[in-house]
Design a protein around this motif. Structure first.
Motif, PDB file in Angstrom:
ATOM      1  N   GLY A  83       4.471-131.823 -17.356  1.00  0.00           N
ATOM      2  CA  GLY A  83       3.022-132.003 -17.354  1.00  0.00           C
ATOM      3  C   GLY A  83       2.494-131.735 -18.756  1.00  0.00           C
ATOM      4  O   GLY A  83       2.450-132.624 -19.602  1.00  0.00           O
ATOM      5  N   GLY A  85       3.988-129.593 -20.851  1.00  0.00           N
ATOM      6  CA  GLY A  85       5.106-129.241 -21.732  1.00  0.00           C
ATOM      7  C   GLY A  85       5.123-127.787 -22.181  1.00  0.00           C
ATOM      8  O   GLY A  85       5.857-127.419 -23.101  1.00  0.00           O
ATOM      9  N   TYR A 426       5.670-112.889 -11.576  1.00  0.00           N
ATOM     10  CA  TYR A 426       4.884-114.109 -11.717  1.00  0.00           C
ATOM     11  C   TYR A 426       5.825-115.144 -12.326  1.00  0.00           C
ATOM     12  O   TYR A 426       6.289-114.996 -13.459  1.00  0.00           O
ATOM     13  CB  TYR A 426       3.656-113.867 -12.604  1.00  0.00           C
TER      14      TYR A 426
END
Ligand SMILES: Cc1cc2nc3c(=O)[nH]c(=O)nc-3n(C[C@H](O)[C@H](O)[C@H](O)COP(=O)(O)OP(=O)(O)OC[C@H]3O[C@@H](n4cnc5c(N)ncnc54)[C@H](O)[C@@H]3O)c2cc1C
Length: 474
Positions: A83, A85, A426
């Motif tokens: 998307g 990068g 995360y």
């Protein structure tokens, strides 16, 4: 003939005729290693990731994505999806792979009446912020405008509006997605709701998202933004005061603590360069004057080294840190979820932070509160809402000779803090994911089995595997 790598790792060759046919069908561009644009097109943001894909399909629209997926399936090619990068682990490219590159697909449209924003899969945060702010709106995204919305949205999305309006996944209303067998599906709460749930944190596992539709909220144009730098001599009292403030802060206040150094040769005042700091930053989602009052206690903990707080345009806040992350520099970031920030945790954190080998590195503490906590744990695939903080050491450096020492610093810091974590992470800040499946299972906890089922439904062959990968349930 063009050499490429298949999904099982075997070498393969692609006939010129097949390549030409694909090229003719595309609205966008097919880039091969011999093409002039290849060197530029193969690059991603993290300079540690130096890969040579076999083919790059720069898609102009959803039909191009369908063509690329079908071509890759027909030839059984290892396939990466890109998307913006900016994935830290470099998932958006791979040696010998076909890269489905959505970077030309950056259109954004705003429906001010319904307060919704639709963006194509290659849009950046900056694209969405600019279009939304023209109508007085904002989508809760991240804090650096050059990053892609796709990778950020699909894994969570931590930004300056999270305590007020939630994570990016919490604002995702609908997605248009190309499946592993080249079909276009729509996921929203009424249609393919299971898929929408999976896209709200389960990463790029289920297909290529060509359009994201978000709920947006009235924000700005001016907001109050706080950024106050304290000397490392005040570390303990600053972090303790920050923690105590976080525990009772109103939802309109979203904060970040950032421990680092003023780099030598940077734009910071010369007398500060080479000095360690703890910076407290925060955005108030409301009237600027109210924000100034609400955050005042955090600006007077000690005598600051520097205080650049003030009313600022929301889009300016969103671009404030862009220059700290130049394309092609070297990066290794990790995270762990802290369930609380005790005095002992603060001491441990400081001990490791201040050994940073690179002056450009930082350690960020992202408190999670307010709207993030009000969404039930199983309402989205994102699985870290119970954490008090996401702890995120970022090693940022330039010289390849320093790779090892910087990577080790991050690993040591995370390891030293594990006793304060529940093992959650995360997944957008997760090194090169060298810990593999065990780490993925720990990160998704009780939701992993549901995600693996969903993966089996939408991608039973694990065609989309260059990502925060979830193996299909067997
Ligand atoms: C400078 C910087 C600042 C950051 N700040 C924040 C922040 O404030 N908050 C936060 O939460 N995160 C932040 N991140 C992390 C960021 O969210 C991830 O790096 C994310 O992967 C970037 O998305 P991208 O589209 O640019 O990545 P890409 O490298 O293009 O893609 C990454 C992966 O996402 C998947 N993907 C990409 N596009 C699609 C698509 N259209 N459909 C399906 N799957 C797709 C693929 O699996 C791909 O491998 C930051 C990263 C950087 C580098």
């Amino acid at each position: 003939m063009l050499e490429a790598i298949q999904i099982d790792g075997a070498d393969t060759s692609l006939e010129e005729e097949a390549l030409q046919e694909l090229d003719d069908d595309l609205q966008g561009e097919l880039i091969r290693p011999t093409d002039e644009g290849y060197e530029q097109a193969r690059k991603v943001w993290n300079g540690m990731i130096d890969r040579y894909p076999a083919l790059i399909v720069r898609c102009a629209d959803t039909d191009d994505v369908v063509r690329a997926v079908r071509f890759a399936r027909q030839h059984n090619l290892l396939t990466a999806v890109r998307g913006g990068g900016h994935n830290v682990a470099g998932h958006g490219t791979q040696d010998g792979a076909l890269v489905i590159d959505l970077s030309p697909m950056r259109e954004v449209s705003v429906d001010a009446d319904y307060r919704t924003v639709q963006a194509q899969g290659g849009a950046t945060l900056g694209d969405v912020d600019a279009a939304s702010q023209e109508r007085g709106l904002a989508v809760p995204l991240g804090v650096v405008s050059k990053t892609g919305i796709a990778g950020l949205t699909l894994v969570g999305g931590l930004g300056w509006l999270r305590n007020r309006y939630g994570l990016t996944v919490d604002s995702l209303l609908e997605a248009e997605m190309v499946t592993a067998d080249g079909q276009v599906v729509i996921a929203n709460k009424d249609s393919n709701a299971d898929l929408l749930w999976g896209l709200q944190g389960g990463g790029g596992n289920f297909g290529v998202v060509t359009k994201f539709t978000y709920q947006a909220y009235p924000v700005g144009p001016d907001v109050f933004f706080m950024m106050v730098f304290y000397s490392a001599e005040n570390d303990r009292e600053v972090l303790r005061a920050f923690r105590d403030f976080v525990a009772q802060a109103p939802d309109r206040v979203t904060l970040l603590a950032d421990l680092g150094m003023f780099p030598e040769g940077s734009e910071f005042p010369e007398e500060l360069q080479g000095t360690a700091f703890t910076a407290l930053a925060g955005l108030y989602a409301g009237l600027a004057g109210d924000g100034e009052r609400a955050m005042a206690p955090l600006r007077g903990i000690a005598e600051p080294l520097m205080d650049i707080s003030g009313p600022m345009e929301y889009v300016e806040v969103q671009r404030l840190f862009d220059a700290d992350y130049p394309d092609g520099s070297r990066y290794y970031w990790k995270s762990t979820n802290l369930m609380e920030l005790t005095d002992a945790g603060i001491d441990r954190l400081l001990e490791h932070t201040r050994k940073q080998p690179s002056q450009r590195s930082t350690v960020d503490l992202w408190p999670l509160g307010g709207a993030v906590k009000r969404v039930p744990k199983d309402a989205t695939a994102f699985f870290g809402r119970e954490a008090a903080y996401v702890l995120n050491p970022e090693a940022n450096w330039a010289d390849p000779a320093d790779d090892q020492v910087n990577i080790q610093w991050v690993r040591d810091l995370i390891e030293s803090m594990e006793e304060f974590s529940d093992g959650g992470r995360y997944l957008n800040f997760q090194g090169f994911q060298e810990e593999g499946d065990a780490m993925m299972e720990a990160a998704f906890g009780a939701s992993y089995a549901r995600l693996a089922e969903l993966k089996r439904k939408y991608d039973p062959d694990n065609f989309f595997r260059l990502n925060q990968n979830i193996k299909p349930a067997s």
